[in-house]
Every structure is written in C-alpha cells, then in structure tokens.
Design an enzyme around this catalytic site. Structure first.
Site, short mmCIF file in Angstrom:
data_model
loop_
_atom_site.label_atom_id
_atom_site.label_comp_id
_atom_site.label_asym_id
_atom_site.label_seq_id
_atom_site.Cartn_x
_atom_site.Cartn_y
_atom_site.Cartn_z
N LEU A 5 -71.33 65.23 26.62
CA LEU A 5 -71.09 65.18 27.80
C LEU A 5 -70.48 63.93 28.30
O LEU A 5 -70.90 62.89 28.14
CB LEU A 5 -72.33 65.58 28.81
CG LEU A 5 -72.14 65.77 30.57
CD1 LEU A 5 -71.35 67.08 30.57
CD2 LEU A 5 -73.58 65.99 31.07
N ASP A 6 -69.33 64.05 28.87
CA ASP A 6 -68.42 62.74 28.74
C ASP A 6 -69.19 61.89 29.78
O ASP A 6 -70.18 62.24 30.71
CB ASP A 6 -67.22 63.10 29.63
CG ASP A 6 -66.32 64.03 28.82
OD1 ASP A 6 -66.17 63.51 27.72
OD2 ASP A 6 -65.47 64.60 29.37
N ARG A 7 -68.96 60.72 29.62
CA ARG A 7 -69.62 59.30 30.28
C ARG A 7 -69.56 59.53 31.87
O ARG A 7 -70.33 59.15 32.62
CB ARG A 7 -69.04 58.11 29.80
CG ARG A 7 -69.48 56.68 30.40
CD ARG A 7 -68.93 55.75 29.83
NE ARG A 7 -69.15 54.50 30.73
CZ ARG A 7 -68.44 53.60 31.02
NH1 ARG A 7 -67.11 53.91 30.83
NH2 ARG A 7 -68.54 52.64 31.98
#
Length: 180
Positions: free
Chosen positions: A41-43
């Site tokens: 899950l992207d930053r």
C-alpha cells in the site's frame, strides 16, 4: 494455523520493515516477528494491510492471478459524471494496458480519522467519495485510474482485502487473528 495481522496503515508509513532513509515503516507499529505484508500500500495511501506468516496465504492475497478483491474508499477532485464512473467500471486504458472491470459506486463521505497532513482541497472545486473494488493490484492503479477519467485522487483508504476490513482498527493499530 496461520498468523494474520490486520494493520490500519497511517499515511506516510512504508509497507516494509526497514528503510535506509529512516522513514516510518511497519516495524514502528508491529512487534510481531515472522510476518510479512501480503501486497503493498503506497506511502501516501492509508488503510488495511494484511500481514501473515503463511507464504501460501501471502501469495493468494497478493498475486494478481488469484484475483483477490480489494475495496478502496477514494476521495476524488470534482464530481465524476456517469460516463466517467462507467469508464472506471469497464476498464481504463493505462500505460501498462487496460484495467480489469471494477466495481465502482459513489458513496457518502465515510467516517474517517483526520489525515495528517490534511488533504489539500480547493474552495471552488467539490470532491466526491467513491468505493472502488479491484481484483488486480497494479502499481498506484486506483490513482492512475481516477486521473485517467479526469478526477485526481486526493485521499485513498484501503477498506477491505478479501473478507477482512479495517472496521474497529484505529490508524496505527493492528488486530492479530488466527486463520485456519
């Protein structure tokens, strides 16, 4: 019996256990040895990350071949037209090809925690929340899909992976469950 950890990832946290640059990682929140994230899950995204010590389960959840469904609550800039919503449902042409059909519906703003930093909004441009359910997981796919139909993503929260949700899990907290 597999260990499964459901983590509500805050904005700005990397979905890995180490970072040479010293940014916040899963290790700052999850003191459980031997578990690994099933997917990323992207930053700059928030919400559910599933971790497990079961390699088979990890593969089933993260490998696009298995088509595990994931639901995202997405705040977009502007109000998507019925045509834009239909395009998201049917598949959007991205640089890496056409996306699979998705389930997309406009929703009321969900009751969420305040984001730090706050979402940038512009006074004269409305925003709308969508629930988008995918069965693939390309890099930054939801953001690229909404941008492709003219509605950039402002906030993205993964609500569900398979049958697990973030219900009852505060940001930065986790719930350990045992799965058969």
């Amino acid at each position: 019996m597999a260990r499964v950890v459901l983590f509500n990832k805050p904005w700005g946290v990397l979905t890995q256990f180490t970072d040479p640059a010293g940014r916040p990682t899963l290790a700052d929140f999850i003191p459980i040895p031997g578990v690994h994230a099933a997917g990323r899950l992207d930053r700059d995204s928030e919400g559910l990350v599933v971790l497990t010590d079961d390699g088979g389960l990890q593969a089933r959840l993260s490998n696009p071949m298995h088509q595990t469904s994931k639901t995202y609550w997405v705040q977009v800039e502007g109000t998507p037209s019925p045509e834009a919503l239909q395009a998201l449902r049917e598949g959007v042409e991205l640089r890496d090809g056409l996306t699979r059909p998705a389930r997309v519906e406009a929703i009321e703003p969900p009751e969420l925690w305040p984001r730090n930093p706050p979402v940038r909004t512009r006074r004269l441009i409305p925003t709308r929340w969508l629930a988008i359910t995918l069965t693939e997981g390309r890099n930054r796919q939801v953001r690229r899909m909404t941008a492709a139909v003219g509605h950039p993503t402002l906030r993205l929260v993964r609500y569900r992976v398979a049958s697990w949700t973030i219900d009852g899990i505060e940001p930065g907290r986790y719930l350990e469950i045992h799965a058969g």
